[in-house]
Design an enzyme around this catalytic site. Structure first.
Site, mmCIF file in Angstrom:
data_model
loop_
_atom_site.group_PDB
_atom_site.id
_atom_site.type_symbol
_atom_site.label_atom_id
_atom_site.label_comp_id
_atom_site.label_asym_id
_atom_site.label_seq_id
_atom_site.Cartn_x
_atom_site.Cartn_y
_atom_site.Cartn_z
ATOM 1 N N GLN A 1 -8.366 -42.704 110.442
ATOM 2 C CA GLN A 1 -9.384 -42.952 109.425
ATOM 3 C C GLN A 1 -10.787 -42.684 109.973
ATOM 4 O O GLN A 1 -11.070 -42.936 111.144
ATOM 5 C CB GLN A 1 -9.294 -44.393 108.925
ATOM 6 C CG GLN A 1 -8.018 -44.719 108.184
ATOM 7 C CD GLN A 1 -8.012 -44.232 106.743
ATOM 8 O OE1 GLN A 1 -8.988 -43.682 106.253
ATOM 9 N NE2 GLN A 1 -6.896 -44.422 106.056
ATOM 10 N N TYR B 1 4.702 -41.730 106.279
ATOM 11 C CA TYR B 1 3.443 -41.041 106.603
ATOM 12 C C TYR B 1 2.729 -41.821 107.705
ATOM 13 O O TYR B 1 1.556 -42.170 107.598
ATOM 14 C CB TYR B 1 2.532 -40.918 105.372
ATOM 15 C CG TYR B 1 3.174 -40.266 104.178
ATOM 16 C CD1 TYR B 1 3.200 -38.894 104.044
ATOM 17 C CD2 TYR B 1 3.755 -41.036 103.162
ATOM 18 C CE1 TYR B 1 3.790 -38.280 102.936
ATOM 19 C CE2 TYR B 1 4.348 -40.442 102.062
ATOM 20 C CZ TYR B 1 4.365 -39.062 101.953
ATOM 21 O OH TYR B 1 4.954 -38.476 100.863
ATOM 22 N N CYS C 1 -5.429 -42.913 98.613
ATOM 23 C CA CYS C 1 -6.814 -42.449 98.735
ATOM 24 C C CYS C 1 -7.233 -41.631 97.517
ATOM 25 O O CYS C 1 -8.298 -41.010 97.508
ATOM 26 C CB CYS C 1 -6.996 -41.623 100.015
ATOM 27 S SG CYS C 1 -5.933 -40.163 100.100
#
Length: 457
Positions: free
Chosen positions: A289, A318, A414
């Site tokens: 991130q 993921y 996201c």
């Protein structure tokens, strides 16, 4: 046939802005057609030029503001509003947080998954730092005459906008970017020219680990052989906090930033980051991130909603470099991470050893293929956490999830739009208990959503 406004020589128009679009542009109406105007805010009356017209919408260019919104703030000085990453920088932060919650509501309203009107959508969790929070800078290089531009592409173009300073980027990475630009100019290193197919350095990626301050540099080039690159790497290693320099090789026609081949030029193999008392070694292509400080809050919230216990097996889909799974490993019996990028899986395995974690394993492959194989092998599906790319889960994986039916399920998204689409299918067997929005990228329209799903009896 629709024509661009410069061909029709239209006069400026006056527009009342009603709302914001998903990309942060002002939204109004002109002649019963939606018009998007970048830089305008809800409640404002603006003068705009119509720059493009499509069958169902128009695009306008802001000329001036007749009536200003109370939410408007000054745009940062020294940086062009043309670039991405600052789409909401003219809006006060409280209004940004409300807008990001509304994006989720609008996506649900558009796709209306089962019982969507009763979903509990919590207020957006603010970021502790609204500026200088980005720990990674990926700046493009482009020769513009004799001037070397270093920055980001102008939206929908191949023109690089030079960025002497970026207010959302941390200062250490920016300083290294600027120093590398000087070294490239002084050494007369070739800069890639895409149209002419001339090889050279195309992109400079600088990433810093928040916990250690270590900086990793990757020079993305269009060919492996560039004269003097080893010497350049040596000079870059002399810059403050830089501990490694890599070269990544891409092609002229690759639409992605990264190519497939990466070689180390100097220094360490990885930089060391830490989240929630777990260490992570990061190689250049490993996903992490952009806002490390807020990432701790994101993962802590997500794991809270999984209701993990010591007898559970957690599937981390993921999984990237193993961040979520390794943090959760101390709360469960077994963690299985699934990731399609082999280098990330190797990093995840390395990170498990680094932290002396023995109850986590990581598998290379696509989630929609590996998950049914695990289920067929009798692996318990006690808990599942997914953190997919912006494209979402996809119908094939959702079908698999609905077959194996994990008891505890959290979805980190996201992209509210693809999240809402996925919930249409997931809601056939799951109830959405809550959606928690977290602001990972202030000054942009982007947000992360944590969704707690519970299987219906």
């Amino acid at each position: 046939m629709y024509q661009k406004s410069h061909e029709r020589k239209r006069k400026p128009v006056i527009i009342t802005i009603k709302d914001l679009g998903i990309n942060g542009e002002g939204l109004g109406y002109y002649k019963k057609k939606i018009i998007f105007i970048k830089g305008a805010l809800p409640g404002e009356v603006v003068v705009a030029n119509i720059v493009d017209e499509k069958p169902h919408y128009m695009t306008g260019e802001l000329v001036r503001i007749k009536e200003k919104s109370a939410d408007r703030v000054d745009f940062p000085e020294g940086v062009s509003p043309e670039i991405g990453g600052l789409e909401l920088a003219h809006m006060n932060y409280d209004a940004q947080l409300k807008f990001k919650k509304n994006i989720v509501k609008e996506a649900l309203r558009r796709y209306h998954p089962r019982d969507w009107q009763n979903y509990k959508i919590k207020s957006t969790i603010p970021a502790p730092d609204q500026w200088h929070y980005r720990a990674k800078a990926s700046y493009q290089l482009q020769m513009q005459g004799r001037f070397m531009a270093q920055g980001l592409y102008k939206p929908e173009s191949h023109e690089v906008v030079d960025i002497p300073t970026m207010p959302t980027q941390n200062e250490a990475t920016q300083k290294v970017e600027r120093e590398i630009k000087k070294l490239l100019i002084e050494g007369r290193y070739p800069i890639a020219r895409i149209r002419q197919k001339r090889h050279g350095v195309k992109t400079v990626v600088v990433r810093q680990a928040q916990a250690t301050g270590e900086i990793q540099v990757t020079l993305i080039t269009t060919t492996l052989k560039i004269n003097g690159l080893s010497y350049l790497a040596k000079k870059i290693m002399e810059l403050p906090q830089v501990v490694s320099v890599f070269q990544n090789v891409t092609s002229f026609d690759n639409p992605l930033v990264w190519g497939e081949k990466t070689v180390k030029l100097a220094g360490k193999n990885q930089i060391m980051e830490q989240l929630l008392d777990v260490k992570f070694a990061l190689s250049p292509r490993a996903f992490f991130q952009l806002n490390p400080v807020q990432t701790e809050r994101l993962y802590a919230e997500a794991l809270k909603y999984l209701n993990l216990t010591s007898d559970m097996t957690l599937i981390d889909a993921y999984c990237g470099v193993g961040t979520i799974g390794l943090i959760a490993s101390r709360e469960v019996k077994h963690v299985i991470g699934i990731e399609s990028i082999p280098e990330a899986v190797e990093d995840a395995k390395h990170n498990a050893k680094l932290n002396h974690i023995r109850n986590a394993e990581f598998i290379t492959g696509n989630v929609d293929k590996i998950l049914p194989e695990l289920a067929a092998a009798g692996v318990p599906m006690d808990a599942l956490i997914v953190d997919p790319p912006r494209t979402g889960l996809g119908k094939k994986l959702i079908k698999t999830i609905l077959q194996v039916m994990p008891k505890n399920f959290v979805y980190i998204s996201c992209n509210p739009s693809t999240l809402a689409q996925d919930l249409v299918l997931l809601a056939n067997k799951y109830d959405v208990r809550l959606i928690q929005n977290i602001d990972m990228l202030p000054q942009t329209p982007r947000c992360e959503c944590i969704v707690k799903l519970v299987a219906r009896d």
